[in-house]
Enzyme design. Sequence first.
Site, PDB file in Angstrom:
ATOM      1  N   SER A 180       0.941  -1.126  -0.068  1.00  0.00           N
ATOM      2  CA  SER A 180       0.086   0.154   0.190  1.00  0.00           C
ATOM      3  C   SER A 180       0.681   1.393   0.067  1.00  0.00           C
ATOM      4  O   SER A 180       2.163   1.198   0.241  1.00  0.00           O
ATOM      5  CB  SER A 180      -0.783   0.085   1.284  1.00  0.00           C
ATOM      6  OG  SER A 180       0.000   0.116   2.580  1.00  0.00           O
ATOM      7  N   LEU A 215       2.817  -1.152   5.148  1.00  0.00           N
ATOM      8  CA  LEU A 215       2.220  -0.081   5.460  1.00  0.00           C
ATOM      9  C   LEU A 215       3.716   0.927   5.382  1.00  0.00           C
ATOM     10  O   LEU A 215       4.451   0.755   6.011  1.00  0.00           O
ATOM     11  CB  LEU A 215       1.755  -0.071   6.992  1.00  0.00           C
ATOM     12  CG  LEU A 215       1.252   1.240   7.400  1.00  0.00           C
ATOM     13  CD1 LEU A 215      -0.009   1.836   6.798  1.00  0.00           C
ATOM     14  CD2 LEU A 215       0.780   0.901   8.760  1.00  0.00           C
ATOM     15  N   ILE A 252       7.334  -2.555   7.212  1.00  0.00           N
ATOM     16  CA  ILE A 252       6.916  -0.948   7.277  1.00  0.00           C
ATOM     17  C   ILE A 252       7.822  -0.469   6.151  1.00  0.00           C
ATOM     18  O   ILE A 252       8.966  -0.820   6.027  1.00  0.00           O
ATOM     19  CB  ILE A 252       7.321  -0.385   8.536  1.00  0.00           C
ATOM     20  CG1 ILE A 252       6.835  -1.284   9.851  1.00  0.00           C
ATOM     21  CG2 ILE A 252       7.298   1.126   8.617  1.00  0.00           C
ATOM     22  CD1 ILE A 252       5.085  -1.057   9.791  1.00  0.00           C
ATOM     23  N   LYS A 253       7.212   0.517   5.447  1.00  0.00           N
ATOM     24  CA  LYS A 253       7.741   1.052   4.050  1.00  0.00           C
ATOM     25  C   LYS A 253       8.760   2.165   4.523  1.00  0.00           C
ATOM     26  O   LYS A 253       8.106   2.836   5.211  1.00  0.00           O
ATOM     27  CB  LYS A 253       6.825   1.112   3.064  1.00  0.00           C
ATOM     28  CG  LYS A 253       6.365   0.287   2.457  1.00  0.00           C
ATOM     29  CD  LYS A 253       5.297   0.408   1.544  1.00  0.00           C
ATOM     30  CE  LYS A 253       5.525   0.740  -0.417  1.00  0.00           C
ATOM     31  NZ  LYS A 253       4.621   1.028  -1.026  1.00  0.00           N
ATOM     32  N   ILE A 254       9.936   2.125   4.194  1.00  0.00           N
ATOM     33  CA  ILE A 254      10.642   3.401   4.454  1.00  0.00           C
ATOM     34  C   ILE A 254      11.169   3.947   2.919  1.00  0.00           C
ATOM     35  O   ILE A 254      11.874   2.883   2.406  1.00  0.00           O
ATOM     36  CB  ILE A 254      11.784   3.209   5.428  1.00  0.00           C
ATOM     37  CG1 ILE A 254      11.266   2.730   6.880  1.00  0.00           C
ATOM     38  CG2 ILE A 254      12.836   4.244   5.239  1.00  0.00           C
ATOM     39  CD1 ILE A 254      12.330   2.366   7.561  1.00  0.00           C
TER      40      ILE A 254
END
Length: 363
Positions: A44, A108, A139-141
């Site tokens: 997402s 996310l 977790i998207k960074i």
Amino acid sequence: MENNVKKIHSFGQSIWLDFIDRGFIGDGRLKSLIDNDGVRGVTSNPAIFEKAISSSDMYDGDIAELSDGSRTNEEIFFGLAIKDIQAACDLFKDLYVESNKVDGYVSLEVSPFLALKGEETFEQAKLLWKQVDRENVMIKIPGTQPGLDAIRKSIAQGININVTLLFGLPRYEEVALAYIAGLEDHLAAGHEIAHISSVASFFLSRIDVLVDPLLDEKGLGDLKGEIAIASAKKAYEIYKRIFSGERWEKLAAKGAQPQRLLWASTSSKNPAFKDTKYVEALIGPDTVDTVPLETIEAFRDHGVAANTLEEGLDKATEALDKIAAAGIDIHALTQQLEDEGIEKFNAPFDKLLKAIEAQASKV
């Protein structure tokens, strides 16, 4: 007849869906993609959530509940998003276990406003990891220069990370090395590392959208639609080099998973190209492709699954050499794409927060 999307998996590539929406999870359509098309994860981003929340009244009750005056609009957004991410993680839990923690992930993203703030990114990554509270969340960074330290520190905390917004090969290499350093840090602190998973999301079609008009100007029109694919093939060469050799073998002996390359931005933006072009060109082992729903449907209908990723490597090198010789600075262009990519997520996120504020004010 075997499903065309499922066939991709037989070549060692995992297809993830680049889309999330509460209704899509609730009415069984996501489960159907898992069962029928072999979809093995979800990604997402702020733009996807903006569409989901702004175009549905399914979130209104939660917005009302969260709008008690103690939360910022951003905190309300993450409250909504986390609920969807948790529901999707639960749907993929069996696959996560069956695949031995290789697949079954739902991503996310941290706030896009933090893309150039490394320390704040790391703090938010820790917070979101804790709030989602699912082993199979990523977790998207963003893989910006300030993001590199946040990636390393997050991996060192045992957090699964999806590194997003990668366009250039030197930055991709830095990201892969940050992952390895993070694993080493986690191991040195006395922890197990086999459970940590990460992907590096290399963006494709946006490269061609920017480069193709320049190719025409330089008389290299025959390379249109080829530079992104050539870059991806070179990225895979880097991947194979970094995830081999003595440094990596020490981690692999402790059960470490390589950080797989993930192909993103895989829908064809140019109507002259086949709508499954970017998927078909880069199918190969130990990779992930995150695909929008319409591209999954197109591939199911007429996509061709074959082991293509390592085909034509000489041609890929030659294409990148040709554009460099013609004076096209791919490093400057990929930096431009990174800057624009941040803005492409900031704008919908800003719009989303305003929509939440408007909805909250009705309460």
